[in-house]
Design a protein around this motif. Structure first.
Motif, short mmCIF file in Angstrom:
data_model
loop_
_atom_site.label_atom_id
_atom_site.label_comp_id
_atom_site.label_asym_id
_atom_site.label_seq_id
_atom_site.Cartn_x
_atom_site.Cartn_y
_atom_site.Cartn_z
N TYR A 50 0.82 -1.22 0.00
CA TYR A 50 0.00 0.00 0.00
C TYR A 50 0.85 1.27 0.00
CZ TYR A 50 -4.65 -2.07 0.94
OH TYR A 50 -5.85 -2.73 0.85
N ASP A 51 2.18 1.11 -0.02
CA ASP A 51 3.04 2.28 0.14
C ASP A 51 4.15 2.36 -0.89
OD1 ASP A 51 4.56 0.13 1.12
OD2 ASP A 51 5.62 1.42 2.55
N GLN A 52 3.95 1.72 -2.05
CA GLN A 52 4.99 1.72 -3.07
C GLN A 52 4.46 2.30 -4.39
OE1 GLN A 52 6.43 -2.33 -3.23
NE2 GLN A 52 7.63 -2.10 -1.37
N PRO A 53 4.78 3.57 -4.68
CA PRO A 53 4.31 4.19 -5.93
C PRO A 53 4.71 3.37 -7.15
CG PRO A 53 5.36 5.81 -4.50
CD PRO A 53 5.63 4.47 -3.87
N GLY A 54 3.76 3.20 -8.05
CA GLY A 54 4.01 2.46 -9.27
C GLY A 54 3.79 0.97 -9.14
N LEU A 55 3.77 0.45 -7.92
CA LEU A 55 3.63 -0.98 -7.70
C LEU A 55 2.38 -1.32 -6.92
CD1 LEU A 55 7.39 -1.51 -6.97
CD2 LEU A 55 6.14 -2.72 -8.76
N GLY A 56 2.26 -0.74 -5.73
CA GLY A 56 1.07 -0.92 -4.91
C GLY A 56 0.95 0.26 -3.98
N LEU A 57 0.02 1.16 -4.27
CA LEU A 57 -0.15 2.39 -3.50
C LEU A 57 -1.63 2.58 -3.21
CD1 LEU A 57 1.25 4.97 -2.34
CD2 LEU A 57 0.70 6.08 -4.51
N ASP A 58 -1.96 2.78 -1.94
CA ASP A 58 -3.35 2.99 -1.56
C ASP A 58 -3.81 4.37 -1.98
OD1 ASP A 58 -5.83 2.36 0.03
OD2 ASP A 58 -5.14 4.15 1.07
N GLU A 59 -4.92 4.42 -2.70
CA GLU A 59 -5.52 5.70 -3.10
C GLU A 59 -6.98 5.69 -2.68
OE1 GLU A 59 -4.87 6.65 -7.21
OE2 GLU A 59 -2.83 7.34 -6.81
N GLY A 60 -7.24 6.19 -1.48
CA GLY A 60 -8.61 6.28 -0.99
C GLY A 60 -9.27 4.94 -0.77
N GLY A 61 -8.49 3.94 -0.36
CA GLY A 61 -9.06 2.64 -0.07
C GLY A 61 -8.91 1.63 -1.18
N THR A 62 -8.45 2.07 -2.36
CA THR A 62 -8.26 1.17 -3.48
C THR A 62 -6.80 1.23 -3.93
OG1 THR A 62 -10.52 1.54 -4.24
CG2 THR A 62 -8.98 0.58 -5.82
N PRO A 63 -6.06 0.12 -3.84
CA PRO A 63 -4.65 0.15 -4.27
C PRO A 63 -4.53 0.20 -5.78
CG PRO A 63 -5.28 -2.08 -3.64
CD PRO A 63 -6.46 -1.20 -3.32
N VAL A 64 -3.45 0.84 -6.26
CA VAL A 64 -3.17 0.91 -7.69
C VAL A 64 -1.69 0.63 -7.90
CG1 VAL A 64 -5.00 2.59 -8.15
CG2 VAL A 64 -2.70 3.40 -7.58
N GLY A 65 -1.33 0.21 -9.12
CA GLY A 65 0.07 -0.02 -9.45
C GLY A 65 0.25 -1.30 -10.25
N PHE A 66 1.50 -1.56 -10.63
CA PHE A 66 1.82 -2.72 -11.47
C PHE A 66 1.42 -4.03 -10.81
CE2 PHE A 66 5.12 -5.95 -12.66
CZ PHE A 66 4.66 -6.18 -13.96
N ASP A 67 1.80 -4.23 -9.55
CA ASP A 67 1.43 -5.47 -8.86
C ASP A 67 -0.08 -5.64 -8.78
OD1 ASP A 67 4.05 -6.22 -8.51
OD2 ASP A 67 4.14 -5.71 -6.38
N VAL A 68 -0.78 -4.54 -8.56
CA VAL A 68 -2.24 -4.59 -8.47
C VAL A 68 -2.83 -4.98 -9.83
CG1 VAL A 68 -4.32 -3.27 -7.94
CG2 VAL A 68 -2.23 -2.87 -6.63
N ASP A 69 -2.30 -4.41 -10.90
CA ASP A 69 -2.77 -4.76 -12.25
C ASP A 69 -2.52 -6.24 -12.55
OD1 ASP A 69 -3.61 -2.18 -12.78
OD2 ASP A 69 -1.72 -1.59 -13.75
N VAL A 70 -1.32 -6.72 -12.18
CA VAL A 70 -0.99 -8.12 -12.40
C VAL A 70 -1.95 -9.02 -11.61
CG1 VAL A 70 0.73 -9.91 -11.95
CG2 VAL A 70 1.43 -7.73 -12.96
N ALA A 71 -2.16 -8.68 -10.35
CA ALA A 71 -3.04 -9.50 -9.51
C ALA A 71 -4.48 -9.50 -10.03
CB ALA A 71 -3.00 -8.98 -8.07
N THR A 72 -4.93 -8.33 -10.51
CA THR A 72 -6.29 -8.26 -11.06
C THR A 72 -6.42 -9.13 -12.30
OG1 THR A 72 -6.54 -5.99 -10.21
CG2 THR A 72 -8.04 -6.68 -11.97
N TYR A 73 -5.42 -9.07 -13.18
CA TYR A 73 -5.43 -9.90 -14.39
C TYR A 73 -5.49 -11.38 -14.01
CZ TYR A 73 -4.02 -11.58 -19.04
OH TYR A 73 -3.97 -12.21 -20.28
N ILE A 74 -4.64 -11.79 -13.08
CA ILE A 74 -4.59 -13.20 -12.67
C ILE A 74 -5.93 -13.61 -12.06
CG2 ILE A 74 -3.58 -14.79 -11.00
CD1 ILE A 74 -0.90 -13.30 -11.46
N ALA A 75 -6.48 -12.78 -11.20
CA ALA A 75 -7.76 -13.12 -10.57
C ALA A 75 -8.85 -13.31 -11.61
CB ALA A 75 -8.14 -12.03 -9.57
N GLU A 76 -8.88 -12.44 -12.61
CA GLU A 76 -9.90 -12.57 -13.65
C GLU A 76 -9.71 -13.85 -14.45
OE1 GLU A 76 -9.54 -8.84 -15.72
OE2 GLU A 76 -10.92 -7.82 -14.33
#
Length: 281
Positions: A50-76
């Motif tokens: 939740y504290d790494q810009p570009g990888l996993g950063l919390d933005e108002g309760g929703t994390p964003v970043g490369f790792d988050v995108d990868v995890a979302t793709y895998i989950a789908e």
């Protein structure tokens, strides 16, 4: 493999203050309620930073970043829609315990695959191979590689092996300062308590892109950090499914798209080829 330099704007950029305080954000999810059969359940709980810009950063309760995108793709690919994902903050020091205790179903949090970690958890991947680098204050021109850290104060996050790679494996006599996470390391670097921060170049590139006037990435990479998807021990079938998803993610161009959108104008370069995946034990 061909390396490509990133020159796009930092996706979902936030001010440093957000990055420095995100570590205190309450967890989202954390029930470990995903279906382990690969065909989707009610929810899947995924640990990310939740504290790494570009990888996993919390933005108002929703994390964003490369790792988050990868995890979302895998989950789908596993049968879960984006709104079935419950995100939980997974700091470096608690990743193994989260998987062992069932707090999460999987972790995508700059989680380097090591033999020591394989003794207690399983890994799919790697989904990306990073290298280690060094971050200093912007005006510091004395540190340009690991050898220059002799006699310096070096910060790394609890649960990370990055600093020990320098002091133990490379035999460089730097004074170690361990922090709870890399946000704390950045605070210590900013106020002069430490001389440098070391970890993966992906992590450092995110901080450097957000704060180019404050921090300088040395851009002298060394070593190798193979990012895997952490799974509870005994998850062979799930590992194989995730490896299939990772291969597809690189082949259809999604991985490259995620990397391009995640990092700003730094000298960080990335590989465009699919990483060599480990066999699932």
């Amino acid at each position: 493999m061909r390396a490509r330099r990133i020159n796009s704007a930092l996706g979902g950029a936030a001010v440093l203050a957000l990055a420095l305080t995100a570590c205190g954000t309450a967890d989202v999810g954390g029930t470990g309620s995903g279906d382990d059969n690969g065909d989707g359940g009610d929810t899947i709980t995924i640990g990310v930073k939740y504290d790494q810009p570009g990888l996993g950063l919390d933005e108002g309760g929703t994390p964003v970043g490369f790792d988050v995108d990868v995890a979302t793709y895998i989950a789908e690919e596993l049968g879960y829609s984006a709104d079935q994902i419950e995100w939980t903050e997974a700091a470096s020091a608690n990743r193994e315990s989260f998987l062992q205790q069932g707090t999460v179903d999987m972790i995508a949090a700059t989680y380097s695959i090591t033999d020591e970690r394989r003794d207690v958890v399983d890994f799919a991947g790697p989904y990306y191979v990073a290298q280690q680098d060094i971050l200093t204050q912007a005006g510091d021109s004395d540190i340009n590689g690991p050898d220059d850290l002799e006699g310096k104060v070096l910060c790394s996050a609890s649960g990370s092996r990055s600093a020990h790679n320098i002091t133990e494996d490379m035999g460089i006599d730097a004074e170690l300062r361990e922090a709870g996470n890399y946000s704390e390391c950045l605070e210590l670097l900013n106020n002069g308590t430490v001389d440098a921060v070391t970890t993966d170049n992906t992590i450092l590139a995110g901080f450097a892109a957000q704060n180019p006037d404050d921090f300088r990435m040395v851009n002298n990479p060394f070593g190798e950090e193979r990012y895997g998807v952490g799974l509870p021990a005994g998850s062979t079938e799930r590992c194989e499914e995730i490896n299939e998803a990772i291969t597809k993610m690189w082949e259809d161009g999604s991985a490259t798209e995620y990397l391009n959108s995640a990092f700003g104008e730094t000298d960080f370069a990335f590989e465009e080829s699919t990483p060599e995946l480990d066999a699932c034990a």
